[in-house]
Design a protein around this motif. Structure first.
Motif, PDB file in Angstrom:
ATOM      1  N   MET A  55     121.347   9.944  45.936  1.00 32.71           N
ATOM      2  CA  MET A  55     120.107   9.172  45.857  1.00 32.71           C
ATOM      3  C   MET A  55     120.329   7.799  45.220  1.00 32.71           C
ATOM      4  O   MET A  55     119.722   6.819  45.650  1.00 32.71           O
ATOM      5  N   ASN A  56     121.198   7.705  44.235  1.00 31.96           N
ATOM      6  CA  ASN A  56     121.453   6.409  43.604  1.00 31.96           C
ATOM      7  C   ASN A  56     122.102   5.435  44.579  1.00 31.96           C
ATOM      8  O   ASN A  56     121.748   4.257  44.615  1.00 31.96           O
ATOM      9  N   ALA A  57     123.033   5.926  45.392  1.00 30.78           N
ATOM     10  CA  ALA A  57     123.670   5.073  46.397  1.00 30.78           C
ATOM     11  C   ALA A  57     122.655   4.658  47.457  1.00 30.78           C
ATOM     12  O   ALA A  57     122.664   3.516  47.924  1.00 30.78           O
ATOM     13  N   PHE A  58     121.767   5.581  47.833  1.00 29.22           N
ATOM     14  CA  PHE A  58     120.748   5.256  48.833  1.00 29.22           C
ATOM     15  C   PHE A  58     119.773   4.215  48.289  1.00 29.22           C
ATOM     16  O   PHE A  58     119.387   3.283  48.986  1.00 29.22           O
ATOM     17  N   LYS A  59     119.383   4.354  47.021  1.00 31.33           N
ATOM     18  CA  LYS A  59     118.497   3.364  46.398  1.00 31.33           C
ATOM     19  C   LYS A  59     119.167   1.992  46.371  1.00 31.33           C
ATOM     20  O   LYS A  59     118.522   0.971  46.629  1.00 31.33           O
ATOM     21  N   SER A  60     120.463   1.970  46.071  1.00 30.61           N
ATOM     22  CA  SER A  60     121.198   0.705  46.054  1.00 30.61           C
ATOM     23  C   SER A  60     121.252   0.090  47.457  1.00 30.61           C
ATOM     24  O   SER A  60     121.088  -1.115  47.624  1.00 30.61           O
ATOM     25  N   TYR A  61     121.459   0.943  48.460  1.00 29.52           N
ATOM     26  CA  TYR A  61     121.473   0.488  49.859  1.00 29.52           C
ATOM     27  C   TYR A  61     120.128  -0.150  50.212  1.00 29.52           C
ATOM     28  O   TYR A  61     120.078  -1.250  50.773  1.00 29.52           O
ATOM     29  N   ILE A  62     119.027   0.526  49.884  1.00 29.28           N
ATOM     30  CA  ILE A  62     117.684   0.010  50.179  1.00 29.28           C
ATOM     31  C   ILE A  62     117.427  -1.287  49.417  1.00 29.28           C
ATOM     32  O   ILE A  62     116.897  -2.252  49.964  1.00 29.28           O
ATOM     33  N   ASP A  63     117.819  -1.306  48.149  1.00 29.44           N
ATOM     34  CA  ASP A  63     117.593  -2.482  47.310  1.00 29.44           C
ATOM     35  C   ASP A  63     118.314  -3.715  47.864  1.00 29.44           C
ATOM     36  O   ASP A  63     117.806  -4.831  47.778  1.00 29.44           O
ATOM     37  N   ASN A  64     119.485  -3.506  48.455  1.00 30.49           N
ATOM     38  CA  ASN A  64     120.296  -4.620  48.975  1.00 30.49           C
ATOM     39  C   ASN A  64     120.081  -4.886  50.463  1.00 30.49           C
ATOM     40  O   ASN A  64     120.707  -5.787  51.022  1.00 30.49           O
TER      41      ASN A  64
END
Length: 135
Positions: free
Chosen positions: A41-50
């Motif tokens: 989930m943290n990697a996915f949030k980073s993907y969405i954020d960027n």
């Protein structure tokens, strides 16, 4: 009543396929980072954020197609001339959208469009009432 329930179920299924299809194209344009795990989930949030603006806007486009399709199909199946099935579809999708926006980093414009876009189920409803649309 059974036709309304069936209309809602099929409307949700068809709308979901529309959203999924647009998001699949979006992932082809903006792929996940190499090695990213689906359950991280943290990697996915980073993907969405960027994700650039257009990558986020494509999600709204998917929602728009999903809203139109679910409003149209649910109305055609319910065959009662009322927007009940379309509105139920819109409310179900809206609740999923709000949940996603609360757990993922989304900008304010995404919140505004992410909520408003589900009113397009009513455009799908109106299209379904047109005598020249699919019978």
């Amino acid at each position: 009543m059974l036709r309304i329930i069936l209309g809602v179920l099929v409307g949700i299924a068809v709308g979901s396929v529309c959203v999924w299809a647009i998001e699949t194209v979006n992932h082809l344009l903006y792929p996940f980072p190499a090695g990213m795990k689906a359950n991280d989930m943290n990697a996915f949030k980073s993907y969405i954020d960027n994700l650039p603006f257009f990558g986020k806007f494509m999600v709204i486009i998917g929602y728009a197609f999903g809203a139109l399709a679910s409003g149209f199909i649910s109305t055609k199946i319910s065959k009662n001339g009322k927007p009940t099935a379309a509105i139920i579809c819109g409310l179900i999708f809206l609740s999923f959208t709000i949940y996603n926006m609360t757990v993922l980093p989304t900008p304010i414009w995404f919140w505004i469009l992410g909520i408003l876009v589900w009113t397009l189920v009513l455009a799908g409803y109106k299209l379904a009432l047109n005598k020249n649309s699919f019978k």
